[in-house]
Design a protein around this motif. Structure first.
Motif, mmCIF file in Angstrom:
data_model
loop_
_atom_site.group_PDB
_atom_site.id
_atom_site.type_symbol
_atom_site.label_atom_id
_atom_site.label_comp_id
_atom_site.label_asym_id
_atom_site.label_seq_id
_atom_site.Cartn_x
_atom_site.Cartn_y
_atom_site.Cartn_z
ATOM 1 N N VAL A 137 11.858 -12.015 5.430
ATOM 2 C CA VAL A 137 11.739 -13.426 5.793
ATOM 3 C C VAL A 137 10.285 -13.871 5.719
ATOM 4 C CG1 VAL A 137 12.090 -15.111 7.649
ATOM 5 C CG2 VAL A 137 13.816 -13.351 7.222
ATOM 6 N N SER A 138 9.384 -12.994 6.173
ATOM 7 C CA SER A 138 7.957 -13.337 6.140
ATOM 8 C C SER A 138 7.459 -13.489 4.709
ATOM 9 C CB SER A 138 7.144 -12.255 6.858
ATOM 10 O OG SER A 138 7.535 -12.142 8.207
ATOM 11 N N VAL A 139 7.908 -12.590 3.827
ATOM 12 C CA VAL A 139 7.514 -12.691 2.418
ATOM 13 C C VAL A 139 8.054 -13.983 1.810
ATOM 14 C CG1 VAL A 139 7.794 -11.659 0.132
ATOM 15 C CG2 VAL A 139 7.300 -10.208 2.113
ATOM 16 N N ALA A 195 17.071 -17.659 5.815
ATOM 17 C CA ALA A 195 16.276 -17.205 6.956
ATOM 18 C C ALA A 195 17.108 -17.221 8.235
ATOM 19 C CB ALA A 195 15.027 -18.078 7.119
ATOM 20 N N GLY A 216 12.929 -8.814 8.939
ATOM 21 C CA GLY A 216 11.880 -9.758 9.316
ATOM 22 C C GLY A 216 10.771 -9.819 8.285
ATOM 23 N N LEU A 217 10.436 -8.672 7.672
ATOM 24 C CA LEU A 217 9.406 -8.656 6.638
ATOM 25 C C LEU A 217 9.848 -9.450 5.412
ATOM 26 C CD1 LEU A 217 6.663 -7.557 5.733
ATOM 27 C CD2 LEU A 217 7.847 -5.524 4.860
ATOM 28 N N ASN A 271 3.329 -21.805 0.736
ATOM 29 C CA ASN A 271 1.930 -22.037 0.386
ATOM 30 C C ASN A 271 1.754 -22.637 -1.007
ATOM 31 O OD1 ASN A 271 0.860 -20.852 2.849
ATOM 32 N ND2 ASN A 271 1.471 -18.867 2.006
ATOM 33 N N GLY A 288 8.483 -16.671 3.384
ATOM 34 C CA GLY A 288 7.690 -17.773 3.905
ATOM 35 C C GLY A 288 6.425 -18.019 3.128
ATOM 36 N N LEU A 289 5.980 -17.020 2.324
ATOM 37 C CA LEU A 289 4.786 -17.221 1.492
ATOM 38 C C LEU A 289 4.976 -18.346 0.472
ATOM 39 C CD1 LEU A 289 3.757 -13.503 0.794
ATOM 40 C CD2 LEU A 289 2.575 -15.140 2.267
#
Length: 561
Positions: A337-339, A361, A334-335, A345, A341-342
Motif C-alpha cells: 500500500v505504501s509503494v 488500499a 502495508g508495504l 507524487n 502511495g508513491l
C-alpha cells in the motif's frame, strides 16, 4: 399401555456446561513441572532484558516515561504532547542529576583541598560520576549521624553536671534531680535515634533518586509498568469491577496497548531485539508447558520435563514463527500500500490514479484488520494447536483464526471465565504467600534482638516483611547494614523473591493450561473432535511412568467335556 417415566439419576455437568472444564486449570497449573519451566522462562527473560539494558547505549528512557505516554494518549494531539512532556521530564531529570553532581564534586574537592570552589554544572559533568554522588550521600549521612551522637553526649554531660550540682541533702531534692537526669537522658537518646534513622532514610531516598535520575533501563521500565497493570487487573477482578474506567476490561486493554505500543513506537530497535529474544524463550519453555498441558488435559497423564523440552525444541520454528507470520503478512501488505502511495507524487495524473485505485488500499486495509484481529484474538490458541496436534505454525494460524471467526462469542465467554477464575486463584495464592511470609517473618525474627546501624531493629532492616512493605518485591536498605548484615539481607531477598517468582510462574502456567483447555473446547465445538484426542509421538517413552504396564494373561481354560 401407560408410558413409563424416566428417572434422572445424575447430570453430566461437563457435557451440559463445557466451560466448567476450565476449572481444571488450577490443579493442572500447580504441577511442579509446569512451574519449573515457567520459572526458568522468567529468569531467562529477566537475564536477557537486563543484558540488553546493560549494553544499550545512553539513557534510553526518562523516569515515568510510560506513565507520561499513557497520560498523553488522552490528549487531542497525543504525539506532539508526549514528545513535549517527555522532553520536559528529561530536562527536569537532567537538571536534578546535574545538581547532585555539583554537590558531589564540591564534597570531593573539599576533601582534597579543604577550600575548593563550587564547580559549574559543566565542570561537575566532566569531573563527577555516579559513584561520587554515592560517596557524597554517605558522607553527608555520616556527618549527620556524628552530629546526632555528639548532641546526645553533650545533653548527657549537661544532665550529669546538673545532677552533680544538687546537694545530697535533702534526699527528696536529690531523688527529683536523679529523675530529671534519667528523663533527660531518655529524651536525648530518643532524639538521637530518631535523627539517625532520619539520616539513613533520607540518604537511601537520595541514593534511589540519583539512581533513577541517572537512567532506568527500558526493560526495567517496561516490566515495572506491566507488573503494576497485572496487579490492577487482579484487584479489579477481586472487586468485581469489570466495566468502566479502571475495570477489568479497561485494565486488560491498557496492558496490551499502553506499554507495548509505547515500546514499538518510540523504542522499536530495542524492543524488536527483546521481542525476538522473548519469543525464542517462549517458544522453548512455553511450548514445553503447552505440551505437558495438552497431554495432561486429554489423557490425565503427565510427561517429563525432558520430553516436553524435546518436543518444543523439535517444534521450535513452528512455535517461534506462529505469532510472527501474521505480523509479516500485515507488514508486507502495508508495504505494498505504501509503494502504491508513491504514485501520488506524480504531477497531475498521480493523485487521479491513487484516487481511482483507492478501493484496493481499502481492501488491503480490510485484510490487515482481519489478520491483526485474528492474531490478537487467536494468539492464545496457537501454541495449544501445535502442542495438541503436533502440527506446524500454518496449522496453528489456520485453526486459531477459524475458531475465532467461527465462534467469536463462545471464545470470548471462555476467555472471560478463564480470566475470572485465574484472577481468583491468583489472589488465593497471593494471600497464601502473604500469610506464609508473615508467619515466617514473625517467628524467624522473634529471637533477633540486635539493632542495625540506623538504630532500627536489625530484623526489620534485614527483612521488612510483607506487613510493612505491602508487596512481595522489595529492596533491602543496604545503607543501614554492615557488610555481613548486607550479605544476609541479600540471601533473604533472594529466597523471598524466588517465592514471589513462583507466583508469576503460576500465572504463566495457568495461562497455558487454560488456553489449552479452551482450545480443546473450541475444537470440539467447531470440528466435533473429542477432548481426549491428542497427538502422541511414536515410540514415546513419556508414558512409561503413567501408562499401566502390560500384563500377560493366560488363556482361559476350556471346560472339559
Amino acid at each position: 399401555m401407560a408410558e413409563q417415566g424416566q428417572i434422572v439419576r445424575g447430570i453430566d455437568y461437563k457435557a451440559a456446561f463445557p466451560f466448567t472444564q476450565i476449572f481444571r486449570s488450577f490443579r493442572a497449573a500447580m504441577h511442579p513441572s509446569k512451574l519449573i519451566l515457567a520459572l526458568l522462562a522468567m529468569l531467562l527473560i529477566y537475564l536477557g532484558g537486563s543484558l540488553l539494558d546493560a549494553i544499550w547505549p545512553g539513557r534510553a528512557v526518562v523516569p515515568g516515561e510510560v506513565e507520561i505516554y499513557s497520560e498523553s494518549r488522552e490528549r487531542v494531539d497525543a504525539t506532539s504532547t508526549f514528545a513535549t512532556m517527555r522532553e520536559q521530564a528529561r530536562k527536569r531529570a537532567d537538571d536534578d542529576y546535574r545538581a547532585m553532581l555539583v554537590e558531589a564534586v564540591t564534597v570531593k574537592r573539599r576533601a582534597a583541598t579543604q577550600t575548593a570552589a563550587r564547580p559549574t554544572p559543566e565542570e561537575a559533568e566532566r569531573e563527577g560520576s555516579f559513584s561520587d554522588i554515592r560517596r557524597a550521600i554517605l558522607s553527608e549521612r555520616d556527618a549527620r549521624v556524628k552530629r546526632a551522637r555528639t548532641n546526645y553526649d553533650e545533653a548527657v554531660k549537661a544532665a550529669d553536671a546538673l545532677y552533680a550540682a544538687v546537694p545530697e541533702e535533702p534526699r527528696d531534692a536529690k531523688r527529683a534531680a536523679d529523675a530529671r537526669r534519667d528523663e533527660t537522658r531518655t529524651q536525648a537518646a530518643e532524639a538521637r535515634d530518631a535523627s539517625i534513622r532520619e539520616s539513613f532514610r533520607e540518604a537511601y531516598a537520595a541514593y534511589t533518586e540519583a539512581r533513577n535520575l541517572r537512567g532506568i533501563g527500558l526493560f526495567d521500565t517496561f516490566v515495572a509498568h506491566q507488573v503494576n497493570q497485572l496487579n490492577r487487573i487482579v484487584f479489579a477482578v477481586r472487586d468485581g469491577h469489570w466495566l468502566g474506567r479502571g475495570g477489568v476490561i479497561d485494565r486488560i486493554v491498557s496492558f496490551f496497548t499502553v506499554a507495548p505500543v509505547w515500546a514499538v513506537r518510540y523504542h522499536p530497535v530495542y524492543f524488536t531485539l527483546f521481542f525476538l529474544m522473548f519469543l525464542a524463550v517462549w517458544a522453548i519453555f512455553g511450548g514445553a508447558i503447552a505440551r505437558i498441558s495438552a497431554v495432561h488435559i486429554a489423557r490425565d497423564e503427565k510427561i517429563s520435563i525432558r520430553q516436553a523440552l524435546r518436543f518444543s525444541t523439535a517444534k521450535f520454528l513452528s512455535f517461534l514463527s506462529a505469532p510472527i507470520i501474521p505480523l509479516i503478512i500485515v507488514g508486507g501488505v502495508g508495504l505494498l500500500v505504501s509503494v502504491g502511495g508513491l504514485l501520488a507524487n506524480i504531477p497531475f495524473i498521480g493523485p487521479i490514479v491513487v484516487g481511482a485505485l483507492f478501493f484496493l488500499a481499502l481492501a488491503a486495509g480490510f485484510v490487515m484488520t482481519l489478520v491483526m484481529l485474528g492474531l490478537a484474538g487467536g494468539f492464545s490458541l496457537m501454541y495449544p494447536t501445535i502442542a495438541v496436534e503436533g502440527s506446524d505454525s500454518f496449522d496453528a494460524i489456520s485453526r486459531s483464526f477459524s475458531y475465532l471467526y467461527a465462534r467469536p462469542w463462545r471464545l470470548a465467554f471462555y476467555s472471560a471465565v478463564a480470566v475470572l477464575y485465574g484472577g481468583l486463584t491468583y489472589m488465593f495464592l497471593r494471600y497464601f504467600i502473604d500469610l506464609l511470609l508473615m508467619l515466617t517473618h514473625f517467628f524467624a525474627g522473634l529471637m533477633v534482638f540486635g539493632s542495625a546501624d540506623n538504630t532500627a531493629p536489625l530484623w526489620n532492616m534485614l527483612w521488612a516483611g510483607p506487613t510493612v512493605t505491602g508487596r512481595l518485591s522489595y529492596t533491602p536498605e543496604y545503607f543501614s547494614l554492615g557488610t555481613g548484615e548486607s550479605v544476609g539481607a541479600f540471601f533473604i531477598w533472594m529466597w523471598t523473591h524466588l517465592l514471589a517468582l513462583l507466583l508469576g510462574a503460576y500465572a504463566i502456567s495457568f495461562y497455558f493450561v487454560a488456553s489449552t483447555v479452551i482450545y480443546y473446547l473450541m475444537r470440539k465445538e467447531v470440528d466435533a473432535t473429542e477432548m481426549d484426542d491428542v497427538f502422541l509421538e511414536q515410540g514415546d517413552e513419556d508414558f512409561a511412568e503413567t501408562l499401566p504396564a502390560a500384563t500377560e494373561t493366560a488363556p482361559e481354560a476350556r471346560p472339559q467335556a
